[in-house]
Scaffold this motif. Structure first.
Motif, mmCIF file in Angstrom:
data_model
loop_
_atom_site.group_PDB
_atom_site.id
_atom_site.type_symbol
_atom_site.label_atom_id
_atom_site.label_comp_id
_atom_site.label_asym_id
_atom_site.label_seq_id
_atom_site.Cartn_x
_atom_site.Cartn_y
_atom_site.Cartn_z
ATOM 1 N N MET A 80 16.312 -8.240 10.941
ATOM 2 C CA MET A 80 15.871 -7.867 9.584
ATOM 3 C C MET A 80 14.521 -8.503 9.281
ATOM 4 S SD MET A 80 18.060 -8.149 6.032
ATOM 5 C CE MET A 80 17.809 -9.888 5.715
ATOM 6 N N PRO A 81 13.494 -7.662 9.114
ATOM 7 C CA PRO A 81 12.155 -8.208 8.900
ATOM 8 C C PRO A 81 11.996 -8.828 7.504
ATOM 9 C CG PRO A 81 12.119 -5.805 8.760
ATOM 10 C CD PRO A 81 13.526 -6.204 9.019
ATOM 11 N N ARG A 82 11.892 -10.126 7.476
ATOM 12 C CA ARG A 82 11.591 -10.791 6.213
ATOM 13 C C ARG A 82 10.474 -11.791 6.490
ATOM 14 N NH1 ARG A 82 16.791 -12.314 2.601
ATOM 15 N NH2 ARG A 82 16.680 -14.284 3.742
ATOM 16 N N VAL A 83 9.691 -12.059 5.502
ATOM 17 C CA VAL A 83 8.644 -13.048 5.683
ATOM 18 C C VAL A 83 8.610 -13.940 4.444
ATOM 19 C CG1 VAL A 83 6.883 -11.437 4.828
ATOM 20 C CG2 VAL A 83 6.188 -13.428 6.159
ATOM 21 N N LYS A 84 8.417 -15.207 4.662
ATOM 22 C CA LYS A 84 8.375 -16.163 3.559
ATOM 23 C C LYS A 84 7.048 -15.992 2.814
ATOM 24 C CE LYS A 84 10.880 -19.447 3.532
ATOM 25 N NZ LYS A 84 12.232 -19.626 2.920
ATOM 26 N N VAL A 85 7.129 -15.628 1.572
ATOM 27 C CA VAL A 85 5.928 -15.486 0.743
ATOM 28 C C VAL A 85 6.144 -16.271 -0.545
ATOM 29 C CG1 VAL A 85 4.364 -13.894 -0.401
ATOM 30 C CG2 VAL A 85 5.590 -13.152 1.628
ATOM 31 N N ASN A 86 5.225 -17.140 -0.858
ATOM 32 C CA ASN A 86 5.353 -17.950 -2.076
ATOM 33 C C ASN A 86 6.737 -18.603 -2.181
ATOM 34 O OD1 ASN A 86 2.710 -17.130 -2.905
ATOM 35 N ND2 ASN A 86 3.575 -15.198 -3.620
ATOM 36 N N GLY A 87 7.236 -19.039 -1.047
ATOM 37 C CA GLY A 87 8.480 -19.794 -1.035
ATOM 38 C C GLY A 87 9.754 -18.981 -0.977
ATOM 39 N N VAL A 88 9.635 -17.671 -0.921
ATOM 40 C CA VAL A 88 10.825 -16.827 -0.926
ATOM 41 C C VAL A 88 10.734 -15.816 0.215
ATOM 42 C CG1 VAL A 88 12.068 -15.065 -2.249
ATOM 43 C CG2 VAL A 88 11.133 -17.072 -3.427
ATOM 44 N N ASP A 89 11.852 -15.573 0.893
ATOM 45 C CA ASP A 89 11.849 -14.561 1.950
ATOM 46 C C ASP A 89 11.829 -13.161 1.337
ATOM 47 O OD1 ASP A 89 11.770 -16.173 4.154
ATOM 48 O OD2 ASP A 89 13.957 -16.243 4.438
ATOM 49 N N ILE A 90 10.781 -12.441 1.665
ATOM 50 C CA ILE A 90 10.637 -11.075 1.145
ATOM 51 C C ILE A 90 10.959 -10.082 2.256
ATOM 52 C CG2 ILE A 90 8.991 -9.365 0.244
ATOM 53 C CD1 ILE A 90 9.691 -11.516 -1.796
ATOM 54 N N TYR A 91 11.868 -9.177 1.933
ATOM 55 C CA TYR A 91 12.244 -8.153 2.903
ATOM 56 C C TYR A 91 11.279 -6.980 2.859
ATOM 57 C CZ TYR A 91 14.825 -4.220 4.915
ATOM 58 O OH TYR A 91 15.195 -3.132 5.646
ATOM 59 N N TYR A 92 10.943 -6.454 4.033
ATOM 60 C CA TYR A 92 10.112 -5.253 4.096
ATOM 61 C C TYR A 92 10.572 -4.424 5.286
ATOM 62 C CZ TYR A 92 7.729 -7.573 7.965
ATOM 63 O OH TYR A 92 7.463 -8.193 9.150
ATOM 64 N N LYS A 93 10.182 -3.168 5.263
ATOM 65 C CA LYS A 93 10.598 -2.277 6.339
ATOM 66 C C LYS A 93 9.567 -1.176 6.524
ATOM 67 C CE LYS A 93 14.463 0.547 7.868
ATOM 68 N NZ LYS A 93 15.721 1.199 7.429
ATOM 69 N N PHE A 94 9.146 -0.946 7.750
ATOM 70 C CA PHE A 94 8.201 0.126 8.033
ATOM 71 C C PHE A 94 8.938 1.365 8.533
ATOM 72 C CE2 PHE A 94 4.971 -3.312 8.554
ATOM 73 C CZ PHE A 94 3.995 -2.780 7.736
ATOM 74 N N ASN A 95 8.414 2.510 8.184
ATOM 75 C CA ASN A 95 8.832 3.786 8.764
ATOM 76 C C ASN A 95 7.577 4.589 9.072
ATOM 77 O OD1 ASN A 95 11.857 4.406 8.831
ATOM 78 N ND2 ASN A 95 11.620 3.446 6.815
ATOM 79 N N GLY A 96 7.540 5.221 10.230
ATOM 80 C CA GLY A 96 6.396 6.054 10.593
ATOM 81 C C GLY A 96 5.288 5.223 11.193
ATOM 82 N N ASP A 97 4.301 5.909 11.730
ATOM 83 C CA ASP A 97 3.212 5.172 12.350
ATOM 84 C C ASP A 97 1.860 5.795 12.050
ATOM 85 O OD1 ASP A 97 3.559 7.451 13.738
ATOM 86 O OD2 ASP A 97 4.094 6.494 15.634
ATOM 87 N N GLY A 98 1.752 6.389 10.877
ATOM 88 C CA GLY A 98 0.468 6.956 10.463
ATOM 89 C C GLY A 98 -0.551 5.843 10.243
ATOM 90 N N GLU A 99 -1.798 6.250 10.077
ATOM 91 C CA GLU A 99 -2.854 5.267 9.829
ATOM 92 C C GLU A 99 -2.823 4.799 8.377
ATOM 93 O OE1 GLU A 99 -7.048 5.861 10.724
ATOM 94 O OE2 GLU A 99 -6.387 6.820 12.598
ATOM 95 N N LYS A 100 -2.584 5.750 7.504
ATOM 96 C CA LYS A 100 -2.578 5.416 6.086
ATOM 97 C C LYS A 100 -1.228 4.851 5.678
ATOM 98 C CE LYS A 100 -6.099 8.702 4.719
ATOM 99 N NZ LYS A 100 -6.807 8.109 3.547
ATOM 100 N N ILE A 101 -1.277 3.922 4.770
ATOM 101 C CA ILE A 101 -0.051 3.215 4.400
ATOM 102 C C ILE A 101 0.361 3.536 2.971
ATOM 103 C CG2 ILE A 101 0.915 0.915 4.001
ATOM 104 C CD1 ILE A 101 -0.601 0.002 6.426
ATOM 105 N N LEU A 102 1.639 3.826 2.822
ATOM 106 C CA LEU A 102 2.210 4.072 1.507
ATOM 107 C C LEU A 102 3.245 2.992 1.209
ATOM 108 C CD1 LEU A 102 2.631 5.916 -1.006
ATOM 109 C CD2 LEU A 102 4.384 7.121 0.318
ATOM 110 N N VAL A 103 2.935 2.125 0.265
ATOM 111 C CA VAL A 103 3.866 1.065 -0.135
ATOM 112 C C VAL A 103 4.700 1.566 -1.317
ATOM 113 C CG1 VAL A 103 4.080 -1.277 -1.039
ATOM 114 C CG2 VAL A 103 2.284 -0.742 0.624
ATOM 115 N N ILE A 104 5.999 1.327 -1.259
ATOM 116 C CA ILE A 104 6.889 1.786 -2.334
ATOM 117 C C ILE A 104 7.544 0.592 -3.013
ATOM 118 C CG2 ILE A 104 8.979 3.085 -2.852
ATOM 119 C CD1 ILE A 104 8.325 4.991 -0.602
ATOM 120 N N LEU A 105 7.391 0.541 -4.339
ATOM 121 C CA LEU A 105 8.007 -0.542 -5.124
ATOM 122 C C LEU A 105 9.154 0.006 -5.958
ATOM 123 C CD1 LEU A 105 4.823 -2.531 -6.289
ATOM 124 C CD2 LEU A 105 6.212 -2.838 -4.223
ATOM 125 N N ASN A 106 10.260 -0.674 -5.933
ATOM 126 C CA ASN A 106 11.516 -0.199 -6.524
ATOM 127 C C ASN A 106 11.613 -0.384 -8.031
ATOM 128 O OD1 ASN A 106 12.393 -0.026 -3.771
ATOM 129 N ND2 ASN A 106 12.812 -2.233 -3.851
#
Lengths: 270, 270, 270, 270
Positions: A1-27
Motif C-alpha cells: 500500500m503506497p503511503r508516504v509520510k507527509v507533515n508527520g502523517v502517512d498519506i495514502y495515494y494510488k496511481f492508475n494509468g501511465d499518461g504524461e498528464k496527471i489528474l489528481v482527485i480529491l475526495n
C-alpha cells in the motif's frame, strides 16, 4: 500500500494509468480513493495518469494526532507531490475536496494546469454550517446505518431516491459494515477543520482554466454557490448536471465523466 | 382545558373568535395548536371562529393506547365536530394536517365549505419515506436539541437560515426544554400512521373550493407534489410563497396569512 | 363618459362600487380600463370603491399632443385625484402601470395607504429594451393581427398557450378589429416614454405597505426583477402565481384576485 | 464550391479535418454551415472529420422548387452520404437540425455511431407553433434588421443581452446586410416544412448513444422538452448549459464545445 509520510502523517495515494498528464482527485468529506472506482478508468483511457489521494483522517491515510484546519490538506498534497517529483497537475476536487482544491490553486498556482471543481462552495453559509452540525450529531452516534439514514436525504436527490432505492439500501448496509467508531472520530476531525472558511474575495486570483460542475438538485452546495465561483474565476466554464443532487458523481456518473473528459479535451485541444 | 373524549381518546380543541363561519386548523406532525398563535388573530379579525385541534398523540390531546393509521384522525375530527354540533367548516391543514384534511374531504365532503392545503402531499415518495426514517432515527434519541439539529435543515429553507439564525437558535433551545421522552414516543406513533398513504387517484373526487399553498424551497413536499394535487382537484387555486421552505407558515407568516385571507375572501365574495 | 382635463389632456376614469376605501388601478401599456372587467367586481364586493384610469394615449383618454416621459402619468393621476377630491388611495399597478405606481409612491407617499405591484420592474435591462424595440417594430406595422402574433409569445406563458389556444385566437381577432392606426401611434408614444427609467436606488424610500405579485414564467419582468424590488421596499410581501406568464391577471385571474384581496384584507385587518 | 445534386436539388457540404471518424453537423433553421466557424476547429483537433451541410433552402444549397416536409432533409442527407460513400456518422443537430437528426436516427439507425441533439424538440406545442407564426410574420417583412429585432428576444437569453449587447448589435447589422428577399422566401419554405411533427412516441426506438444538450433559459425548446426526449431514448445523457437561451452554441460556445467533446471522448473511450 503506497503511503508516504507527509507533515508527520502517512498519506495514502494510488496511481492508475501511465499518461504524461496527471489528474489528481480529491475526495468529498465522506469519500475515499475507493469511491472513484467507476470513474478513474475513463480518465485513464483518455490518456491521463490518475492520482487518487486520501486526506489525513480519510480512507487509507493515517489519522491525525493533532487538530488542523482545512489548509493542512493543501500542504499535505504539496508535500506528496514533491515526494513524487510531480510539478504540474490537473486537479479535480469534489465538495470538501473542491474547497481544498481552490485553496491549493490560491497557494500553488504554478503547479496547476487546470482545475475542476464539482459540487463545492467558497464559503460556509449558516445553512451549510447547520448541515455540518446535523452530520456531526449523526456521526457522534457512531452507527453506520443510523448515520446513513440521517445524512443521505440531504446528499442524494429525490429523483435518485425514486429510481435507485435498492442501490441506496445496499449502500446503507455497506456503510453499516464499514463505518467503524474510528471512522466517525476521523470524520469529526475532518468536519471541524472548516474553521471560518470563506475565500469568496480571493477567487479572482485563480487564473488557471477551470471547470465548474453543478447539479440542479444539490441542497448542500446549490447552483447559486457554484455560480458565485464562476463569476469570480475569469477563465471558468460552468456546466449543470440535471436531475442530480450533491452526489452528482454517483447519481449521474456518466454525465460527470463526460463533462470532465470534455474539459480536459478542450484544455489539451486549444 | 377543553378536551372531549372521541373514539376513546381525549382530544384537545380551542376556539378563538365568534364569527359565524368556522375555520378548523390541523397541525403538521411536529406542531400543536400553540404553533398557530401568530396566525389565528388575523383569521379572527377577518370574521372567522377559529377552531384549533390537536391530533391524538399531539399537543394537549391524550396519547393513543393503540396503534392507528392516519385515517383515525379523520374520525376523531368528525367525532369532535359532532360533539360541538358543527356541521360545516372551512378546513386548513398543513403538511401531515393537509393529508388528514384531504382524507376528511374525501370521506365527509358535505361538511366542507372550503379546503386549504399548505405544503402537503397526496402520496409518499421514496424520498419522503427516507426523510420519515431519518426523523424517526432522530426521534429515538429522545433529545430535543439533537432532534432539532438533525431535522431542521430539511424543514427550514437556506434563505431562512441566512436571515433568522437567532430565531432558529432560540427555537432549538425551546425544543430542548419542551420535547420530553413522551413527546418522542407520541411523535413516533404519529409518524408510523402513514402506512401506504397514496390518494392521488382519488383527488379528482374532491369538489370543494380548494386553495393550495406551496413554497419554492420546500424539500419535503416540493412544488411538484402540490402541482400534482392542483391538477387533480378541479376547483383549486395554487399560489407559491417564494424564498421559503417547508415551514412556510413560520418562514413567511404574513404571506401565509395573506393568501389564506384572500382565498377566504374570494370564497365568501362570490 | 367621465373625463376630466388634466395637464391639458382629457383623462378618462370610471368608478365602480361605493366603499369608503379607494382602489386605483393603473393599466399595463397595451391595456385599458376595460381590461379589468373580470377583476373589478371582486374588489367592489370586498368593499372597495374602484377607480379605473386610462393614461393619456390609452383607452378612452385623449391623445397627447406632445411627447412626454413616464413621470407625466404621475402628475396626471395626481391632478385627477385632486379634481375628484380624493386624498388617500390604495394603488394597484401592473407592468407599465406598476412603474407609474412606484414613481407615484416616491413623489406622493402621503396619498398612499397601500401599494400593489404586479409583474413590473424598477429598471430597464438591455433585454427589456430589446423587447420594447421588437414591439415598436411590430406596432409600426399598424396591423392588429400581426401585432398580436408578433408580441403575444413573450406575454403569455407556454402553459397558457397549451390550455387556452382558442381564447388566444379569439383575442387575436379582437385585436385585429380594435387596434386602429391611431391606437398604434398612441402605443408608440407610450412606449417611448420610458427614457432611462431606473429607480432601483430609490426604492428603499417607499415605506407604504406593499404587495408584489410575480409569476414564474414571466419573461418580460421575471421573478428576479420583482425580488429586487421586494428586497428594497422594507414593508413588502412577495407572492408568486405559478404556471403564468407576464399576463398573470388574465392567465390566472382568480389567483390574481385572491392575492390582492388577501393583501387588502391583511392591511385593513391589522 | 462543393455541391452535389441530391433528389433534384444541389446540396452544399464542406469537409474540415481528416480524422477517420465523421461528425456531421445539421443547422438550426436560421443558420448555415458558416455559423459553425467557431466550433468546427475544436472538433477537428479532437480528431474528427467534420462535415457541414446546408439543407435545401439554406446557406449555399439550392432553393427547392417544390414544397416539402421536414423528412425531405433526411433523404437529402442520406443521398449526400451515399454520394460521399460515407456509411457511418456521428450526427449533431441543433434545433431544427436536431429534429432532422432524430428523424434520420429513426429511418437510418445503422448509419449512426452516435447522436447529439442540442436545444431541440420532439413535437410542436401550441407555443412553438405560435413562435413559428410570429417569425413567419417577421420574415414576410423581408427586412433583415426588423427580422432580427422581432425574432431575437426569443432566441437569446436575457443574460446574454446584458453581457453582449454590442455583439448583438453587430449581428443585427450583419443580418440587415445578408438577409436578402430570397433568404426570407427560403426561410418561409423551411418554416412551413414542420407539418404535424410529433415523434414523441417513436423516440424509444432510438438506441444509439445520444447526448442531449439543454440550456436553462431556452424559451423555444425548454428543458422540459429535452427531458422528455431524455426519458424516451434509453442510452441518452442530458447536460445543461446554464445562463443560456436557445442559441446555446453562440451564447456559451466553449461550454457547448466542451460537452460535445466530452460525449465524443466517452463514446470512443468505452
Amino acid at each position: 500500500m503506497p503511503r508516504v509520510k507527509v507533515n508527520g502523517v502517512d498519506i495514502y495515494y494510488k496511481f492508475n494509468g501511465d499518461g504524461e498528464k496527471i489528474l489528481v482527485i480529491l475526495n468529498g468529506i465522506m469519500m475515499s480513493s475507493e469511491s472513484w472506482g467507476g470513474l478513474v478508468p475513463s480518465y485513464v483511457r483518455a490518456g491521463y495518469k490518475v492520482l487518487n489521494v486520501d486526506f489525513r483522517d480519510q480512507g487509507k491515510s493515517e489519522s491525525s494526532k493533532d487538530a488542523y484546519t482545512i489548509t493542512q490538506h493543501v500542504e499535505d498534497l504539496r508535500g506528496l507531490l514533491q515526494h513524487l517529483k510531480i510539478e504540474k497537475i490537473n486537479l479535480l476536487g469534489i465538495s470538501y475536496g473542491g474547497q481544498v482544491s481552490m485553496l491549493f490553486a490560491l497557494k500553488y498556482p504554478h503547479m496547476l494546469e487546470s482545475l475542476i471543481l464539482a459540487n463545492t462552495m467558497a464559503r460556509l453559509t449558516n445553512y451549510l454550517k447547520s448541515i455540518g452540525e446535523a452530520w456531526d450529531e449523526a456521526a457522534k452516534l457512531k452507527d453506520g446505518e443510523k448515520f446513513f439514514r440521517l445524512a443521505m436525504p440531504l446528499i442524494y436527490s429525490d429523483t435518485f431516491y425514486e429510481k435507485n432505492l435498492q442501490w441506496l439500501k445496499d449502500r446503507e448496509e455497506l456503510f453499516s459494515s464499514i463505518l467503524t467508531p474510528e471512522w466517525f472520530e476521523r470524520y469529526l476531525r475532518l468536519s471541524s477543520s472548516h474553521g471560518d472558511y470563506d475565500i469568496v474575495d480571493k477567487l479572482s486570483n485563480i487564473q488557471v482554466p477551470t471547470l465548474l460542475i453543478s447539479s440542479d438538485k444539490d441542497l448542500i452546495t446549490p447552483y447559486r454557490e457554484l455560480f458565485m465561483i464562476h463569476e469570480r474565476i475569469r477563465d471558468s466554464k460552468l456546466v449543470v448536471i440535471p436531475e442530480a443532487g450533491h452526489a452528482s458523481c454517483y447519481e449521474k456518473m456518466e454525465e460527470f465523466i463526460l463533462v470532465v473528459l470534455g474539459f480536459l479535451a478542450l484544455s489539451t485541444n486549444e
